[in-house]
Design an enzyme around this catalytic site. Structure first.
Site, PDB file in Angstrom:
ATOM      1  NE  ARG A  88      -4.181  -1.535   0.130  1.00 62.78           N
ATOM      2  CZ  ARG A  88      -4.329  -2.593  -0.553  1.00 62.78           C
ATOM      3  NH1 ARG A  88      -3.349  -2.858  -1.482  1.00 62.78           N
ATOM      4  NH2 ARG A  88      -5.241  -3.320  -0.747  1.00 62.78           N
ATOM      5  CD  GLU A 130      -3.107   3.609  -5.392  1.00 59.54           C
ATOM      6  OE1 GLU A 130      -4.288   3.012  -5.554  1.00 59.54           O
ATOM      7  OE2 GLU A 130      -2.162   2.979  -4.786  1.00 59.54           O
ATOM      8  CG  HIS A 181      -3.390  -0.370  -6.976  1.00 57.98           C
ATOM      9  ND1 HIS A 181      -3.746   0.179  -5.611  1.00 57.98           N
ATOM     10  CD2 HIS A 181      -3.041  -1.495  -6.444  1.00 57.98           C
ATOM     11  CE1 HIS A 181      -4.008  -0.577  -4.779  1.00 57.98           C
ATOM     12  NE2 HIS A 181      -3.634  -1.683  -5.159  1.00 57.98           N
TER      13      HIS A 181
END
Length: 301
Positions: free
Chosen positions: A214, A243, A262
Site C-alpha cells: 500500500r 491514487e 495499482h
C-alpha cells in the site's frame, strides 16, 4: 428463502451465475444480509441492519471499517489466495524493470535517442545472485521469495510470526543487507509509514525499493528525497499515498522510478478467479454457515 445480497462490484458471468443460484440480489441496503464489494466500496453500515457478511474482491481490506464490522459481528472475507501468484509476478517484474532500467531505456529508443552500441550510460544492475529482502512473509511475500530463489538470490525476510524458513531478520538488518527491498505487508497502524527517511538511509546506495503493498507503507516525500539524492538507486511502485497519482507528483519526472497504476492482480484470469472466490466465500458463510477467509475472526466468537 434465499439470503439477499447487495452487489457493489461488477462480476464475470460465471461468478454472477453462481451468486444468483444461491442468493437474491437486492439494491436496498436495509434488506442486504451480504455484500460483494471491492477496495473502493463504501458501506453505510448504519443503513444495513441485517448485514451478516461482506466478501471483498481483493486481498486488502483497509478501506473497510473493521472495528465496526467486528463490533456488529459481521464477517469480512477476502480472497487473498486467488491473487497471490499474479501479484508476486508483478513484484518481480518491477524488480527486473527497475534494475535493468526498462522503462527509461524504452523511452530512449522511442524518442530516437539510441546511439550505436551500449555504453556504460545504459548499464543497469544484475538481479541474479543478489540479496532480496521481503518485508512481510505472508502469501505474496513468500511467493516473491520463491521467485527470488529461482534467480539464485539470497532471501531475507521480516515476519510478525516465527517461520520455519531460514532468513528471518529484523527490518533494519534486512534494509542494510538487501540489494532489493520488496514491501508486501498489509496497511495497519504498525505499517503506516513503515519506511521513512531513517529506513531509506539504511539501504545500500545501489539498493532498489519495490512497493506492491500500500502506498502509505512508505513515506512518499522521503522516498522522493532519497531518489533525488541517489541515496538509493531506484524504485518500482504499483501503489501510492494518493491514487491516482497526481500528474504533478515529482515521481513522474524521475527516470529512476518505474510507475504502474495499482495493477498487482490485474489479469483477466486472476480477476475472474477473485470474483468467483468472493462469491463462494459468501456462499460458505451465508448458505452453509461455515465462514472462511475471514479477516476479523473475532466477529465469529
Amino acid at each position: 428463502m434465499k439470503p439477499k445480497v447487495l452487489v457493489r462490484h461488477s462480476l464475470p458471468q460465471a461468478a454472477l451465475d453462481e451468486l444468483r443460484a444461491n442468493f437474491e440480489e437486492t439494491e436496498d441496503p436495509e434488506q442486504a444480509e451480504g455484500v460483494v464489494g471491492f477496495l473502493s466500496t463504501s458501506l453505510d453500515l448504519g443503513r444495513m441492519p441485517r448485514l451478516r457478511a461482506v466478501a471483498t474482491v481483493s486481498a486488502g481490506y483497509d478501506n473497510y471499517d473493521l472495528p465496526e464490522l467486528t463490533r456488529r459481528r459481521i464477517a469480512l472475507m477476502n480472497c487473498a489466495d486467488a491473487l497471490t501468484e499474479t501479484t508476486a509476478d508483478l513484484a518481480f517484474a518491477l524488480m527486473l524493470a527497475s534494475a535493468r532500467r526498462v522503462a527509461e531505456l524504452d523511452a530512449l529508443v522511442r524518442s530516437g535517442g539510441w546511439k550505436p552500441g551500449a555504453g556504460s550510460e545504459l548499464y543497469g544492475l544484475d538481479v541474479h545472485g543478489k540479496t532480496l529482502g521481503v518485508v512481510g512473509y505472508g502469501r505474496i511475500g513468500s511467493a516473491i521469495a520463491r521467485r527470488g530463489k529461482g534467480f539464485g538470490m539470497e532471501v531475507l525476510y521480516t515476519s510478525r510470526r516465527p517461520k520455519e524458513t531460514p532468513g528471518r531478520v529484523v527490518l533494519d538488518e534486512l534494509l542494510r543487507r538487501s540489494d532489493f527491498v520488496c514491501l508486501a505487508v498489509p496497511l495497519t497502524p504498525d505499517t503506516d509509514r513503515l519506511i521513512g527517511s531513517r529506513e531509506l538511509g539504511l539501504m545500500k546506495p545501489t539498493g532498489i525499493l519495490v512497493n506492491i503493498a500500500r502506498g502509505r507503507v512508505v513515506d512518499e516525500s522521503a522516498l522522493v528525497e532519497a531518489l533525488r539524492r541517489q541515496t538509493i538507486r531506484a524504485a518500482g511502485l504499483d501503489v501510492y499515498e494518493e491514487e491516482p497519482l497526481s500528474p504533478t507528483s515529482p515521481l513522474i519526472g524521475m527516470p529512476n522510478v518505474v510507475l504502474l497504476p495499482h495493477i498487482g492482480s490485474a489479469t483477466q484470469e486472476t480477476r475472474d478467479a477473485m470474483a468467483l472466490a468472493s462469491v463462494r466465500n459468501l456462499i460458505s458463510c451465508l448458505v452453509h454457515g461455515e465462514p472462511r477467509n475471514v479477516v476479523n475472526s473475532e466477529a465469529l466468537e
